[in-house]
Design a protein around this motif. Structure first.
Motif, PDB file in Angstrom:
ATOM      1  N   GLN A   1       0.833  -1.204   0.000  1.00 23.66           N
ATOM      2  CA  GLN A   1       0.000   0.000   0.000  1.00 23.66           C
ATOM      3  C   GLN A   1       0.869   1.256   0.000  1.00 23.66           C
ATOM      4  O   GLN A   1       0.576   2.227  -0.690  1.00 23.66           O
ATOM      5  N   ARG A   2       1.977   1.214   0.745  1.00 18.80           N
ATOM      6  CA  ARG A   2       2.891   2.361   0.761  1.00 18.80           C
ATOM      7  C   ARG A   2       3.477   2.587  -0.623  1.00 18.80           C
ATOM      8  O   ARG A   2       3.544   3.722  -1.108  1.00 18.80           O
ATOM      9  N   VAL A   3       3.880   1.504  -1.299  1.00 18.77           N
ATOM     10  CA  VAL A   3       4.446   1.625  -2.649  1.00 18.77           C
ATOM     11  C   VAL A   3       3.381   2.143  -3.615  1.00 18.77           C
ATOM     12  O   VAL A   3       3.664   2.999  -4.458  1.00 18.77           O
ATOM     13  N   MET A   4       2.146   1.665  -3.488  1.00 18.32           N
ATOM     14  CA  MET A   4       1.077   2.154  -4.365  1.00 18.32           C
ATOM     15  C   MET A   4       0.825   3.640  -4.127  1.00 18.32           C
ATOM     16  O   MET A   4       0.597   4.399  -5.078  1.00 18.32           O
ATOM     17  N   ASP A   5       0.877   4.075  -2.879  1.00 20.04           N
ATOM     18  CA  ASP A   5       0.729   5.503  -2.575  1.00 20.04           C
ATOM     19  C   ASP A   5       1.872   6.311  -3.196  1.00 20.04           C
ATOM     20  O   ASP A   5       1.656   7.404  -3.718  1.00 20.04           O
ATOM     21  N   GLU A   6       3.083   5.758  -3.137  1.00 23.27           N
ATOM     22  CA  GLU A   6       4.229   6.425  -3.754  1.00 23.27           C
ATOM     23  C   GLU A   6       4.049   6.484  -5.276  1.00 23.27           C
ATOM     24  O   GLU A   6       4.391   7.492  -5.902  1.00 23.27           O
ATOM     25  N   CYS A   7       3.514   5.427  -5.863  1.00 24.53           N
ATOM     26  CA  CYS A   7       3.247   5.420  -7.301  1.00 24.53           C
ATOM     27  C   CYS A   7       2.264   6.529  -7.663  1.00 24.53           C
ATOM     28  O   CYS A   7       2.454   7.240  -8.658  1.00 24.53           O
ATOM     29  N   ASP A   8       1.214   6.680  -6.853  1.00 22.90           N
ATOM     30  CA  ASP A   8       0.250   7.761  -7.095  1.00 22.90           C
ATOM     31  C   ASP A   8       0.931   9.124  -7.051  1.00 22.90           C
ATOM     32  O   ASP A   8       0.651   9.998  -7.871  1.00 22.90           O
ATOM     33  N   LYS A   9       1.832   9.300  -6.101  1.00 30.15           N
ATOM     34  CA  LYS A   9       2.529  10.575  -5.967  1.00 30.15           C
ATOM     35  C   LYS A   9       3.458  10.828  -7.170  1.00 30.15           C
ATOM     36  O   LYS A   9       3.528  11.947  -7.671  1.00 30.15           O
TER      37      LYS A   9
END
Length: 99
Positions: free
Chosen positions: A85-93
């Protein structure tokens, strides 16, 4: 929040703590090559530009967004762990900063 003219993408990614996620997305995208015979070369060029802190053109940023989107999609197949989830949030950013 899009990139300001003249800013190096690498500096922006590093400032937001997203550089490693971006590189990982590009490298993982290389493994899942599609039917574009020029894609491996384009991915190598993108990695080199990021590694050498070069400016990214529109096509480079679009390719980075494609890589990051594919990485996010791969993580989202199953119920994401907190790390995923943290990596997906970073991808969104990264997508937000790159678009």
């Amino acid at each position: 929040m899009s990139l300001h003219k003249g800013k190096h993408m690498t500096h922006v990614l590093r400032a937001h703590g997203l550089f490693d996620t971006a590189i990982e997305a590009v490298l993982r995208f290389q493994v899942r090559l599609v039917d574009d015979p020029h894609l491996p070369e384009r991915l190598d060029v993108l990695c080199n530009k990021l590694d050498r802190e070069r400016c990214l053109g529109t096509a480079d940023r679009e390719l980075l967004i494609d890589c990051v989107t594919a990485r996010k999609a791969a993580l989202n197949v199953w119920r994401p762990t907190p790390l995923a989830q943290r990596v997906m949030d970073e991808c969104d950013k990264i997508i937000e900063l790159t678009a």
